[in-house]
Design a protein around this motif. Structure first.
Motif, PDB file in Angstrom:
ATOM      1  N   LEU A 179       0.825  -1.342   0.187  1.00  0.00           N
ATOM      2  CA  LEU A 179      -0.319  -0.189  -0.087  1.00  0.00           C
ATOM      3  C   LEU A 179       0.575   1.249  -0.147  1.00  0.00           C
ATOM      4  CD1 LEU A 179      -2.531   0.502   0.243  1.00  0.00           C
ATOM      5  CD2 LEU A 179      -3.045   1.256   2.412  1.00  0.00           C
ATOM      6  N   HIS A 180       0.630   2.015  -1.339  1.00  0.00           N
ATOM      7  CA  HIS A 180       1.803   3.138  -1.293  1.00  0.00           C
ATOM      8  C   HIS A 180       1.024   4.597  -1.652  1.00  0.00           C
ATOM      9  CE1 HIS A 180       1.854   2.808  -5.460  1.00  0.00           C
ATOM     10  NE2 HIS A 180       2.282   1.409  -5.315  1.00  0.00           N
ATOM     11  N   GLU A 181       1.206   5.575  -1.758  1.00  0.00           N
ATOM     12  CA  GLU A 181       0.946   6.957  -2.725  1.00  0.00           C
ATOM     13  C   GLU A 181       0.570   6.959  -3.478  1.00  0.00           C
ATOM     14  OE1 GLU A 181      -0.106  10.191  -1.463  1.00  0.00           O
ATOM     15  OE2 GLU A 181       0.854   9.152   0.004  1.00  0.00           O
ATOM     16  N   GLY A 182       0.931   5.790  -4.198  1.00  0.00           N
ATOM     17  CA  GLY A 182      -0.210   5.969  -5.786  1.00  0.00           C
ATOM     18  C   GLY A 182      -1.383   5.089  -5.314  1.00  0.00           C
ATOM     19  N   ARG A 207      -3.410  -8.421   2.240  1.00  0.00           N
ATOM     20  CA  ARG A 207      -3.970  -6.660   1.738  1.00  0.00           C
ATOM     21  C   ARG A 207      -5.282  -6.423   2.522  1.00  0.00           C
ATOM     22  NH1 ARG A 207      -4.491  -9.281  -3.685  1.00  0.00           N
ATOM     23  NH2 ARG A 207      -4.002 -10.780  -3.221  1.00  0.00           N
ATOM     24  N   ARG A 208      -6.144  -7.621   2.071  1.00  0.00           N
ATOM     25  CA  ARG A 208      -8.278  -6.983   2.375  1.00  0.00           C
ATOM     26  C   ARG A 208      -7.881  -5.754   3.862  1.00  0.00           C
ATOM     27  NH1 ARG A 208     -11.430 -11.485   3.317  1.00  0.00           N
ATOM     28  NH2 ARG A 208     -10.836 -11.338   5.280  1.00  0.00           N
ATOM     29  N   GLU A 209      -6.919  -7.034   4.558  1.00  0.00           N
ATOM     30  CA  GLU A 209      -6.631  -6.246   5.395  1.00  0.00           C
ATOM     31  C   GLU A 209      -5.989  -4.675   6.267  1.00  0.00           C
ATOM     32  OE1 GLU A 209      -8.470  -6.718   8.579  1.00  0.00           O
ATOM     33  OE2 GLU A 209      -9.466  -7.955   7.694  1.00  0.00           O
ATOM     34  N   ALA A 210      -4.709  -5.128   5.256  1.00  0.00           N
ATOM     35  CA  ALA A 210      -3.944  -3.623   5.303  1.00  0.00           C
ATOM     36  C   ALA A 210      -4.911  -2.296   5.285  1.00  0.00           C
ATOM     37  CB  ALA A 210      -2.245  -3.895   4.825  1.00  0.00           C
ATOM     38  N   ILE A 211      -5.450  -2.617   3.913  1.00  0.00           N
ATOM     39  CA  ILE A 211      -6.303  -1.420   3.490  1.00  0.00           C
ATOM     40  C   ILE A 211      -7.807  -1.165   4.317  1.00  0.00           C
ATOM     41  CG2 ILE A 211      -7.959  -1.120   1.898  1.00  0.00           C
ATOM     42  CD1 ILE A 211      -6.540  -2.623  -0.189  1.00  0.00           C
ATOM     43  N   ARG A 212      -8.038  -2.259   4.684  1.00  0.00           N
ATOM     44  CA  ARG A 212      -9.155  -1.660   6.638  1.00  0.00           C
ATOM     45  C   ARG A 212      -8.456  -1.565   7.371  1.00  0.00           C
ATOM     46  NH1 ARG A 212     -12.362  -7.942   6.814  1.00  0.00           N
ATOM     47  NH2 ARG A 212     -13.588  -7.372   5.173  1.00  0.00           N
ATOM     48  N   ALA A 213      -7.167  -1.471   7.470  1.00  0.00           N
ATOM     49  CA  ALA A 213      -6.489  -0.463   9.114  1.00  0.00           C
ATOM     50  C   ALA A 213      -6.237   0.751   9.011  1.00  0.00           C
ATOM     51  CB  ALA A 213      -5.732  -1.973   9.032  1.00  0.00           C
ATOM     52  N   SER A 214      -5.624   1.051   7.111  1.00  0.00           N
ATOM     53  CA  SER A 214      -5.579   2.335   6.645  1.00  0.00           C
ATOM     54  C   SER A 214      -6.910   3.525   7.080  1.00  0.00           C
ATOM     55  CB  SER A 214      -4.778   2.080   5.335  1.00  0.00           C
ATOM     56  OG  SER A 214      -6.309   2.008   4.049  1.00  0.00           O
ATOM     57  N   GLY A 215      -7.562   2.384   7.119  1.00  0.00           N
ATOM     58  CA  GLY A 215      -9.054   3.470   7.152  1.00  0.00           C
ATOM     59  C   GLY A 215      -9.171   4.226   5.118  1.00  0.00           C
ATOM     60  N   ARG A 272       2.285   9.772 -10.194  1.00  0.00           N
ATOM     61  CA  ARG A 272       3.735   9.534 -10.628  1.00  0.00           C
ATOM     62  C   ARG A 272       4.163   8.085 -10.528  1.00  0.00           C
ATOM     63  NH1 ARG A 272       6.125  13.572  -5.926  1.00  0.00           N
ATOM     64  NH2 ARG A 272       7.933  13.028  -6.965  1.00  0.00           N
ATOM     65  N   PRO A 273       3.954   7.721 -11.627  1.00  0.00           N
ATOM     66  CA  PRO A 273       4.454   6.291 -11.515  1.00  0.00           C
ATOM     67  C   PRO A 273       6.093   5.770 -12.158  1.00  0.00           C
ATOM     68  CG  PRO A 273       3.037   7.026 -13.836  1.00  0.00           C
ATOM     69  CD  PRO A 273       2.650   8.053 -12.521  1.00  0.00           C
ATOM     70  N   GLU A 274       6.369   7.259 -12.262  1.00  0.00           N
ATOM     71  CA  GLU A 274       8.138   6.414 -11.725  1.00  0.00           C
ATOM     72  C   GLU A 274       8.644   6.012 -10.304  1.00  0.00           C
ATOM     73  OE1 GLU A 274       7.646  11.108 -11.212  1.00  0.00           O
ATOM     74  OE2 GLU A 274       6.194   9.046 -12.211  1.00  0.00           O
ATOM     75  N   LEU A 275       7.422   6.545  -9.546  1.00  0.00           N
ATOM     76  CA  LEU A 275       7.994   6.925  -7.985  1.00  0.00           C
ATOM     77  C   LEU A 275       7.257   5.556  -7.548  1.00  0.00           C
ATOM     78  CD1 LEU A 275       8.230  10.305  -6.919  1.00  0.00           C
ATOM     79  CD2 LEU A 275      10.159   8.510  -7.456  1.00  0.00           C
ATOM     80  N   TYR A 276       5.623   5.671  -7.991  1.00  0.00           N
ATOM     81  CA  TYR A 276       4.788   4.797  -6.899  1.00  0.00           C
ATOM     82  C   TYR A 276       4.221   4.149  -7.539  1.00  0.00           C
ATOM     83  CZ  TYR A 276       5.011   8.938  -3.601  1.00  0.00           C
ATOM     84  OH  TYR A 276       5.810   9.841  -2.862  1.00  0.00           O
ATOM     85  N   LYS A 277       4.832   2.901  -8.174  1.00  0.00           N
ATOM     86  CA  LYS A 277       4.191   1.049  -8.901  1.00  0.00           C
ATOM     87  C   LYS A 277       4.493   0.333  -8.052  1.00  0.00           C
ATOM     88  CE  LYS A 277       3.243   0.268 -12.934  1.00  0.00           C
ATOM     89  NZ  LYS A 277       2.417  -0.001 -12.953  1.00  0.00           N
TER      90      LYS A 277
END
Length: 135
Positions: A13-16, A58-66, A125-130
């Motif tokens: 899970l990143h800025e992109g 992955r599902r839990e990481a998104i849930r936890a991120s809010g 910014r796909p050159e950074l966040y992919k």
């Protein structure tokens, strides 16, 4: 309430991804964001390798991120069944999402009885966040 649905692997899970979620929410003033996380076997079939993190992690990481109002797992076969269950008003595709399901998405959702608008989101910014560059 406007249900906006996005799809992805979301292995790291990143800025992109955060920007993708923000763009999707901005599509409606009363947006309820539903994030569909790709199943492990689907990721392996599409990308040629298993994700670094399991579908549950992955599902839990998104849930936890809010960052999402709902987080669901995609279908193991096909893709329309879980969309029918989620009943999105808008389906927001990432700038780089492609392939058979994207090509046939409009036809397939119509055949499934959905009347969702399909929107393509902009890259951030796909050159950074992919994920492939961050892994």
């Amino acid at each position: 309430m406007t249900r906006v649905m996005v799809f992805g692997t979301f292995d790291i899970l990143h800025e992109g991804h955060r920007n993708l979620f923000a763009q999707a929410r901005a599509l409606a003033p009363d947006a309820r964001l539903v994030v569909s996380v790709a199943r492990d076997l689907v990721v392996e079939r599409v990308k040629g390798s298993r994700p670094r993190h399991s579908e549950k992690e992955r599902r839990e990481a998104i849930r936890a991120s809010g960052l999402a109002d709902e987080v669901v797992l995609g279908d193991a076969e096909g893709y329309a069944e879980h969309m029918v269950a989620a009943r999105p008003d808008i389906i927001a595709l990432g700038y780089d999402q492609e392939g058979e399901y994207v090509k046939n998405l409009e036809r397939d959702i119509e055949a499934a009885g959905l009347r969702a608008r399909i929107v393509r989101l902009k890259p951030h910014r796909p050159e950074l966040y992919k994920t492939s560059k961050l892994a």
